[in-house]
Design a protein around this motif. Structure first.
Motif, PDB file in Angstrom:
ATOM      1  N   SER A  98      46.826  50.923  22.950  1.00  0.00           N
ATOM      2  CA  SER A  98      47.077  50.612  24.365  1.00  0.00           C
ATOM      3  C   SER A  98      45.776  50.758  25.154  1.00  0.00           C
ATOM      4  CB  SER A  98      48.167  51.521  24.945  1.00  0.00           C
ATOM      5  OG  SER A  98      47.705  52.850  24.999  1.00  0.00           O
ATOM      6  N   TRP A  99      45.738  50.073  26.314  1.00  0.00           N
ATOM      7  CA  TRP A  99      44.526  50.015  27.128  1.00  0.00           C
ATOM      8  C   TRP A  99      44.872  50.254  28.590  1.00  0.00           C
ATOM      9  CZ3 TRP A  99      45.683  47.167  22.915  1.00  0.00           C
ATOM     10  CH2 TRP A  99      44.742  47.131  21.883  1.00  0.00           C
ATOM     11  N   PRO A 100      45.147  51.513  28.977  1.00  0.00           N
ATOM     12  CA  PRO A 100      45.493  51.786  30.379  1.00  0.00           C
ATOM     13  C   PRO A 100      44.328  51.558  31.340  1.00  0.00           C
ATOM     14  CG  PRO A 100      45.345  53.835  29.129  1.00  0.00           C
ATOM     15  CD  PRO A 100      45.212  52.710  28.141  1.00  0.00           C
ATOM     16  N   GLU A 101      43.110  51.624  30.853  1.00  0.00           N
ATOM     17  CA  GLU A 101      41.935  51.445  31.720  1.00  0.00           C
ATOM     18  C   GLU A 101      41.755  50.004  32.190  1.00  0.00           C
ATOM     19  OE1 GLU A 101      40.506  50.779  27.493  1.00  0.00           O
ATOM     20  OE2 GLU A 101      41.869  52.165  28.464  1.00  0.00           O
ATOM     21  N   LEU A 102      42.539  49.068  31.639  1.00  0.00           N
ATOM     22  CA  LEU A 102      42.387  47.659  32.008  1.00  0.00           C
ATOM     23  C   LEU A 102      43.254  47.229  33.188  1.00  0.00           C
ATOM     24  CD1 LEU A 102      42.167  46.025  28.482  1.00  0.00           C
ATOM     25  CD2 LEU A 102      40.321  46.678  30.024  1.00  0.00           C
ATOM     26  N   VAL A 103      44.121  48.106  33.667  1.00  0.00           N
ATOM     27  CA  VAL A 103      44.964  47.760  34.820  1.00  0.00           C
ATOM     28  C   VAL A 103      44.050  47.507  36.022  1.00  0.00           C
ATOM     29  CG1 VAL A 103      46.770  48.564  36.391  1.00  0.00           C
ATOM     30  CG2 VAL A 103      46.924  49.065  33.948  1.00  0.00           C
ATOM     31  N   GLY A 104      44.225  46.343  36.655  1.00  0.00           N
ATOM     32  CA  GLY A 104      43.414  45.963  37.806  1.00  0.00           C
ATOM     33  C   GLY A 104      42.200  45.121  37.446  1.00  0.00           C
ATOM     34  N   LYS A 105      41.936  44.931  36.151  1.00  0.00           N
ATOM     35  CA  LYS A 105      40.790  44.131  35.697  1.00  0.00           C
ATOM     36  C   LYS A 105      41.197  42.665  35.558  1.00  0.00           C
ATOM     37  CE  LYS A 105      38.180  47.762  34.620  1.00  0.00           C
ATOM     38  NZ  LYS A 105      37.016  48.169  35.295  1.00  0.00           N
ATOM     39  N   PRO A 106      40.234  41.737  35.591  1.00  0.00           N
ATOM     40  CA  PRO A 106      40.541  40.321  35.359  1.00  0.00           C
ATOM     41  C   PRO A 106      41.045  40.089  33.929  1.00  0.00           C
ATOM     42  CG  PRO A 106      38.378  40.581  36.368  1.00  0.00           C
ATOM     43  CD  PRO A 106      38.852  41.943  35.993  1.00  0.00           C
ATOM     44  N   ALA A 107      41.883  39.075  33.760  1.00  0.00           N
ATOM     45  CA  ALA A 107      42.525  38.805  32.474  1.00  0.00           C
ATOM     46  C   ALA A 107      41.511  38.513  31.371  1.00  0.00           C
ATOM     47  CB  ALA A 107      43.508  37.643  32.613  1.00  0.00           C
ATOM     48  N   GLU A 108      40.512  37.694  31.646  1.00  0.00           N
ATOM     49  CA  GLU A 108      39.521  37.346  30.613  1.00  0.00           C
ATOM     50  C   GLU A 108      38.726  38.568  30.172  1.00  0.00           C
ATOM     51  OE1 GLU A 108      38.947  34.681  28.683  1.00  0.00           O
ATOM     52  OE2 GLU A 108      40.812  33.971  29.565  1.00  0.00           O
ATOM     53  N   THR A 109      38.389  39.433  31.109  1.00  0.00           N
ATOM     54  CA  THR A 109      37.679  40.661  30.765  1.00  0.00           C
ATOM     55  C   THR A 109      38.552  41.540  29.883  1.00  0.00           C
ATOM     56  OG1 THR A 109      36.519  40.574  32.876  1.00  0.00           O
ATOM     57  CG2 THR A 109      36.515  42.685  31.726  1.00  0.00           C
ATOM     58  N   ALA A 110      39.823  41.653  30.249  1.00  0.00           N
ATOM     59  CA  ALA A 110      40.751  42.461  29.463  1.00  0.00           C
ATOM     60  C   ALA A 110      40.882  41.913  28.051  1.00  0.00           C
ATOM     61  CB  ALA A 110      42.118  42.495  30.153  1.00  0.00           C
ATOM     62  N   LYS A 111      40.974  40.609  27.928  1.00  0.00           N
ATOM     63  CA  LYS A 111      41.102  39.997  26.596  1.00  0.00           C
ATOM     64  C   LYS A 111      39.883  40.304  25.737  1.00  0.00           C
ATOM     65  CE  LYS A 111      41.819  35.673  24.182  1.00  0.00           C
ATOM     66  NZ  LYS A 111      42.073  34.255  24.258  1.00  0.00           N
TER      67      LYS A 111
ATOM     68  N   TRP B  49      49.577  36.272  39.477  1.00  0.00           N
ATOM     69  CA  TRP B  49      49.153  34.869  39.599  1.00  0.00           C
ATOM     70  C   TRP B  49      47.662  34.729  39.856  1.00  0.00           C
ATOM     71  CZ3 TRP B  49      52.257  31.790  37.372  1.00  0.00           C
ATOM     72  CH2 TRP B  49      53.631  32.041  37.373  1.00  0.00           C
ATOM     73  N   ASN B  50      46.981  35.819  40.227  1.00  0.00           N
ATOM     74  CA  ASN B  50      45.533  35.816  40.397  1.00  0.00           C
ATOM     75  C   ASN B  50      44.814  36.218  39.111  1.00  0.00           C
ATOM     76  OD1 ASN B  50      45.715  35.103  43.121  1.00  0.00           O
ATOM     77  ND2 ASN B  50      46.057  37.244  43.699  1.00  0.00           N
ATOM     78  N   LEU B  51      45.571  36.337  38.005  1.00  0.00           N
ATOM     79  CA  LEU B  51      45.055  36.711  36.685  1.00  0.00           C
ATOM     80  C   LEU B  51      44.425  38.097  36.665  1.00  0.00           C
ATOM     81  CD1 LEU B  51      43.569  33.307  35.502  1.00  0.00           C
ATOM     82  CD2 LEU B  51      45.786  34.289  34.961  1.00  0.00           C
ATOM     83  N   ILE B  52      45.090  39.032  37.348  1.00  0.00           N
ATOM     84  CA  ILE B  52      44.677  40.440  37.335  1.00  0.00           C
ATOM     85  C   ILE B  52      45.738  41.215  36.537  1.00  0.00           C
ATOM     86  CG2 ILE B  52      44.170  42.476  38.763  1.00  0.00           C
ATOM     87  CD1 ILE B  52      42.171  40.170  39.120  1.00  0.00           C
ATOM     88  N   VAL B  53      45.288  42.097  35.647  1.00  0.00           N
ATOM     89  CA  VAL B  53      46.196  42.871  34.788  1.00  0.00           C
ATOM     90  C   VAL B  53      47.032  43.798  35.673  1.00  0.00           C
ATOM     91  CG1 VAL B  53      46.340  44.514  32.879  1.00  0.00           C
ATOM     92  CG2 VAL B  53      44.583  42.733  32.861  1.00  0.00           C
ATOM     93  N   GLN B  54      48.382  43.752  35.463  1.00  0.00           N
ATOM     94  CA  GLN B  54      49.311  44.531  36.293  1.00  0.00           C
ATOM     95  C   GLN B  54      49.819  45.799  35.608  1.00  0.00           C
ATOM     96  OE1 GLN B  54      50.278  43.630  39.644  1.00  0.00           O
ATOM     97  NE2 GLN B  54      48.347  42.638  39.143  1.00  0.00           N
ATOM     98  N   THR B  55      50.063  45.746  34.305  1.00  0.00           N
ATOM     99  CA  THR B  55      50.586  46.909  33.589  1.00  0.00           C
ATOM    100  C   THR B  55      49.700  47.197  32.380  1.00  0.00           C
ATOM    101  OG1 THR B  55      52.028  45.575  32.193  1.00  0.00           O
ATOM    102  CG2 THR B  55      52.970  46.404  34.249  1.00  0.00           C
ATOM    103  N   THR B  56      49.863  48.349  31.795  1.00  0.00           N
ATOM    104  CA  THR B  56      49.058  48.752  30.637  1.00  0.00           C
ATOM    105  C   THR B  56      49.322  47.842  29.454  1.00  0.00           C
ATOM    106  OG1 THR B  56      49.102  51.051  31.345  1.00  0.00           O
ATOM    107  CG2 THR B  56      48.554  50.647  29.047  1.00  0.00           C
ATOM    108  N   PRO B  57      48.320  47.140  28.944  1.00  0.00           N
ATOM    109  CA  PRO B  57      48.501  46.319  27.748  1.00  0.00           C
ATOM    110  C   PRO B  57      48.748  47.212  26.535  1.00  0.00           C
ATOM    111  CG  PRO B  57      46.512  45.676  28.927  1.00  0.00           C
ATOM    112  CD  PRO B  57      46.987  46.949  29.521  1.00  0.00           C
ATOM    113  N   THR B  58      49.783  46.883  25.762  1.00  0.00           N
ATOM    114  CA  THR B  58      50.109  47.661  24.571  1.00  0.00           C
ATOM    115  C   THR B  58      50.340  46.736  23.394  1.00  0.00           C
ATOM    116  OG1 THR B  58      52.441  47.665  25.148  1.00  0.00           O
ATOM    117  CG2 THR B  58      51.144  49.578  25.826  1.00  0.00           C
TER     118      THR B  58
END
Length: 127
Positions: free
Chosen positions: A66-79, A116-125
């Motif tokens: 899981s990646w809790p530090e990615l909440v609020g980051k842009p989608a491409e950066t998170a990927k 819809w602005n491609l910002i991470v909303q929840t912790t990716p798991t």
């Protein structure tokens, strides 16, 4: 008109005659003939006195889960970060009001919920 009907009927009869020459192939025939050659992979299970939870299953997948530090980051950066930190990760984006995660756990599948602005909303798991 009778000639066409007889012609069609002759095709049906010919098909039935040819089909009766072949022996039916069923799944039962295949299982009994090659049962010694089939290798079954078993999913490792917890011991009887242990609780079988999602945590037990997730320990079978290598790398970060899981990646809790990615909440609020842009989608491409998170990927990019997810794929860098876990090479087997396959990122799937979910948008608002899309169906939530399926009930099955898949090692390597990471859901990233974005707005819809491609910002991470929840912790990716992983799962």
């Amino acid at each position: 008109m009778e000639g066409k009907t007889m012609f069609k009927l002759s095709h049906v009869v010919a098909f039935l005659l040819v089909a009766s020459l072949f022996q039916p192939l069923t799944a039962r025939d295949l299982v009994f003939e090659v049962s010694d050659e089939i290798e079954v992979l078993r999913f490792p299970m917890a011991k009887e006195n242990q609780v079988k939870t999602l945590d037990d299953i997730s320990t079978l997948c290598p790398g970060k889960q899981s990646w809790p530090e990615l909440v609020g980051k842009p989608a491409e950066t998170a990927k990019k970060i997810i794929e860098k930190e876990n090479p087997i990760a396959e990122v799937h984006f979910l948008f608002p009001d899309m169906p939530v995660k399926p009930g099955n756990y898949v090692c390597g599948r990471v859901f990233v919920v974005v707005n819809w602005n491609l910002i991470v909303q929840t912790t990716p798991t992983m799962g």
